[in-house]
Each structure stands twice: as structure tokens, then as C-alpha cells.
Design an enzyme around this catalytic site. Sequence first.
Site: not given
Ligand code: NOJ
Length: 743
Positions: A286
Site C-alpha cells: 500500500d
Molecule cells: C491507500 C489505500 O489504502 C489503498 O486502498 C489505495 O489503493 C492506495 N492508497 C492508492 O490510492
Amino acid sequence: MKKLKLILLTSLILFGISCKKLNTNNNKLETKVDSILAIMTLDEKIGQLNLVAGNMDQTGPTTNKEYEKDIKDGRVGAILNVYGVEQVRKLQELAVKNTRLRIPLLFGYDVIHGFKTIFPIPLAEACSWDIELIEKTARLSAEEACAAGLNWTFSPMVDIARDPRWGRVAEGSGEDCYLASLIAKARVIGYQGEKLNDPLTMAACVKHFAAYGAPIGGRDYNTVDMSDRMLRETYLPPYKTAVDAGVATVMSSFNELDGVPSSGNKYLLTQILRNEWGFKGFVVSDWTAINEMVNHGYAASEKKAGELALNAGLDMDMQGAVYFNYLKKSLDEGKISEKQLNESVRRILKLKYNLGLFANPYLYLDNKREKEITYSKRHLDHALLSAKESIVLLKNTDYKGRKLLPLSKSVKKIALIGPLADNKKDMLGTWNAQGDENKVTTILAGLKSKYPESIIEYTKGSDFNGKDKVGFNSAITLALKSDIVICTIGENIDQSGEAASRSEIGLPGVQQELMEELVKTGKPIIAIVMAGRPLTIEWLSKNVNAILFAGHLGTRAGDAIADVLSGDYNPSGKLVMTFPRSIGQVPIFYSTKNTGRPFDAKNSYTSKYLDISNDPLFPFGFGLSYTSFEYSNLKLSKQSIQNSESLTVTFTLKNTGKYDGEEVAQLYIRDLVGSVTRPVKELKGFKKVFLKSGEQKELSFSITENDLKFYDANMKFLAEPGKFKVFVGSNSVELLEADFELL
Ligand code: NOJ
């Protein structure tokens, strides 16, 4: 040098040309990927592991201004947050025309519930219990996103969530792992289609691995601590189902689990994901989750975090630049192996190949397609259907000799009140991608398309936040001169989703007070509650005449609500998360354990609160209809089964009301005694059935040994002989029951 270039070019062209054939021959694919790997420099390899955010959208805390230069230098493998044929083409050209090996980029984006046409938020859509509908939503979302040049979505989010304080419950499928697993599979199949190299399908990414949905106190990004049994039995199944369905990628979560952050967690990323489940795709972190292992106190430096992550099995670094900055040094020092690095690069190249990008890096880039597909009728029609099916009728009492809903044809004056009534933006809900709010039908517009404009009057009444009550007077005046009051209340777009945990989950701002004032008018009130989570609305449930829970419904929100209010559509949604009476009951979910002292009103020393009942306000699986359904004649084909046999559960479902309608009939079991204790109910099946008024059908479910399995005292997944209960009914509380035995 020239000769070498020629060889490289030829090998890439050959690689591209032979794409189709290779699709059926994995060994050849491996050989080709190996042949590319053999000529890649270390920088080029590390570049493939680097996922960089473009500057069109900000979905995390950092920015990177240099990414175009890095792409040209061959030091970027994938981009997120850049979309649109022209924008994507520009970056793809930078990669394909400038880099030595011309390896195309992946383009990822959070296509969570639609790209341009926005469907209901996932939590709402899960309330449809309509797996085909959900698969189609993912299919259509992929079409629009692919038409905008994207080839990778960071979806489905499959985190089981039992704490509505956590704002990200909006993105998932609720509290139950059986239902969430079916939905996970549907979404993966929907996005990926049959062939990844079809320009209208995209790679899916199941997230957030693992157990991100259980942060302590419901506070986003917080620590998760749970038993391995709970993890494997309840939280892992949806990810596993997604893997079995062929999901191309997995995203590691922000949280730690049992003291180890997921992004450096070898048990999760290698032992479970690869060794036990046989996952062949790649794992992406993430956003800056590798770097955050320093804050977690798990790595002393970002460099060390990178080593822990790669060695744990994490292939691609999202926006953290840790691999980019430090992996070469780590390799020189022998902290990571080139074999491990090659493995990660190989996985990423394979996806690029499977997506058809080596054959044609511009496969997804077609201006005509972008225009034709975006907001097409097919998409908008499905958005309406999905929005209607997502709506849950929670209460509908009698008023003047009939149920208040659907609205009487003779209604003369409708007061429409509340911050969501003439509102486009908040209908889109969290993670609304490129949804254009100008395309949204408001509830006001939806109602005006059904009823003469002269009988509808609107006033906002209050906002979502703050203490301002200046709108109360006109709301009360309007209510007093109307014969029905429709209140649209709940959360705005920012009150659920990432980083949007709440410690109180009542109606935000002064909306509760507004409702109290409106109830005092004595007028019949319909509350339409729109939110990204269950809310504590016990007062409302006692004081208004009808309640619809409608999540955030997307582009066609207003039309869907109007169809339901008018009776053109009979609501059929069922809750996928328990609604608590008060925040003090949280976490609350249906598949709880019995305990040694289950609540007994006659015995004080039993499991209870002094100040509130144990029962939820609305249980899991609950949802009314304008018609009524009766369950009867529950029968089992056998009283006992042996290991490989199956049991048929039959029952009669009758539509006993005046309207045609759909019912979600649910099947639960209870294993009465186990080598470890078992929940009082576990969902094991459901059927969504349409019945005309007065019609009845004999329905059946089959139960096999597989449905009875769990992790026993030795963590073996098996069914133990003994007595079971089987339940059938319209929600997790109102059920018929019977008994059988596994011999
Ligand atoms: C953080 C989020 O937790 C995740 O779900 C997302 O895909 C990414 N950012 C990218 O935006």
C-alpha cells in the site's frame, strides 16, 4: 553496441509477436521473461518494482515531481493516478520510446465502484446480495476505466469489518466472510474477464492483505491483533477466494498483525499467500507502507524496511521509493539476493505480458473507445439497477390505514428536507474515481421526475457539520404545511472512507436535532439515511414512521430513491453489517460465540450490559419489503449424514403481501459442540428469489461436509462429527430451525 541494441530489439519484438501463442504455454512465457531478465541491468530490474504516483490525483501523503525523468531512465515499472487516453499515452510513450528495453508501464487506479459512471459504494451494493449484479458492476467499471487507458485496479477491497467506527467499512462487503468471499470472486471475475489481454478488462488487486479491517478501536491504520484461528477462519477467506479466482495482484496492508507489519510479513506474503495458496501474481505495497515499517518500529531505517519487505515477498513498492533508493545497496551488501529480486521482476513482467502490453503497449489507448463507452446507456442503466437493489427498507409502519411506503398516490404536498436531498457530490460516496457530479441525479430531481413539481418543496434544514441551525425554521414551516416529510440525512462523502474513522456514529452535526424538531410537527416522516457505515439511529428508529438505508448510491442515486419511494421498485436489500443501538456495543456482529454465561434475563451474572440490551438495532441480513414473506415447512432430507454425503434443506417461501417482490432467503448453521467453540450462527447459503403477490415456491439448499468445516483444536480444517442446527429465514434472527447430525 549497435549490434546489442538490435538483438535486444529483436528479442522484444519477437516477445511481442508471439504473445498470443504464449498465452497457452506458460513455459514459453517463463523462457521469454527469463530472456528479458537476462539482459536487464540492476537499475532496470529495480525500476520495474517502482510504482509511482502521477500528479492527477492525490490518494496519499507524498508527491513525486521527478517521475517523468525516472520513466525515461527506465526506473519506473508502473504508474498510479494517471488516467485518460492522452495522459496515459504520453507516459507510455516516455517508457516505450525512451528506455533501452522499451518495457511498457502498468497504469493503476482506485476503480472501487466505477470510474466515471459511479455505482453504489461497495458496502451498499453488497446489501443487494446479488452476486451477478455485483460482477456486472465490476465488468462495467473495468470497461470505463480501460477505455481511459487504465489496465490495473486497486480493487476489490475484501477486508471483513465488524467495527463501524472504521471509515473503510464503506469499501468492503461487511461483516460476514461467506458473503464477502462470493462478492470478492465476483468482482475479480468482473474486472479481469476471461482474458487479461482484452483491452476492456483489467488486472484486479485484492486488498488489504491482511486483516486491515480489524484495527483496534476502529481507528484507521491502527494495530491489528487477532488469533491465527480468527485470521484464517474469518478474515482470510475472501482474499483466498480472490486468489483462487485468479486475481492478478495482492496489496499488502498498512497494519501490523501480531507485531509484524504486513508489508514485511513473511508469514502472510510467502507462507500463506504463495506456499499455501499458490498465488502466482505479484504483491504491491500500500502507499508508502514499506517506509512506514520504520514508524511501526519494525525497521531501523528505510533501507532495512526495503530488505524486510523484499525478503518477505513484497514485489512492488507503491510510492515509497524505498526499493528505488536502497535495493542496489542492499544487494551489494548481500542483504537481499538477486534471485529474490529477479523473482519479483519476473512476476511483474508476466502481468505486463498477460495484459497484452508487450504485444501492444498502446492496447488500452483508443480515443474513440473512450468516448463511446464512458457514460453509455448500458452503464447508466446498470447504475440505476444496482442503486435500487442496494437500498434496505429498515422500517415501514402503518399510517392512516396503510403502510407509509410506498407513497400514497393521493399525496398532495411532499416536504423534502435534509443535506442530501439536493446534493450531487455526496451521492458519489468515498473513492468516486472520476465520477462527474454533474451527471448525478439528485433525490430532488428524481422525485420531480415522478411527481408534479408543484407538490414537492425542498429546503435543506441543516448541513452535515457544525452547529448552525438557521435552516431549522424553514424546515419546520415546510413540514407543517405538507402531508408527508421526507428527510435525507446521514454522512457526506468525507465522513467515511480512508482516514475517516469516527468515535461517535450517530447523525453528524445538528441533523439529530433537526429530526427531533421535525418529529415534533406530528407529520408522518420517512428518513432516508445515506452513509458509508451503519449509524446508531435508535432514536430515529423509534420516532419516525419509515426508514430507508441507502449507503451512497452513485450517479443514479436520485432516480433509484424515487423508484423506491414511489413503489416503482420494491426494495429487497438486506444489511451486511449489524446496526448497533449504541457505540458501546461495538464491535457487534451476528456470528458471535455463546459464552459460558449467555444472557439470561432472570440471572444477573450473565453476559450483558447494565444499560443496554445485547441485541442489535437491526441484525445482519435484515431488510423489509413492501410485501411480506412467510417461511414454512422446513424439512431436511436426512437426520444424519456421513462424511461425503449431502443433506437437502427444503422450505416453502410465500409472498403473502400485496406487492410482487424479491426476498433474500438465508441459510445458517450452528455446530453445537466442537473441539474449539463455534459461533451461534454461520451463514452458509442464500437465494434471492422473486415471487409475485400470493405466489409460493419450494426452495432448497444443500449442505455438505465442506460447509461444516472449521479450524479444529490442532488447526486442521475439518468437520467434526456431532450435532448441528440448521436455520432458514429472512435475516440472522428470524429463523426456522431443524437439527441434524454428522456421523
Ligand atoms: C491507500 C489505500 O489504502 C489503498 O486502498 C489505495 O489503493 C492506495 N492508497 C492508492 O490510492
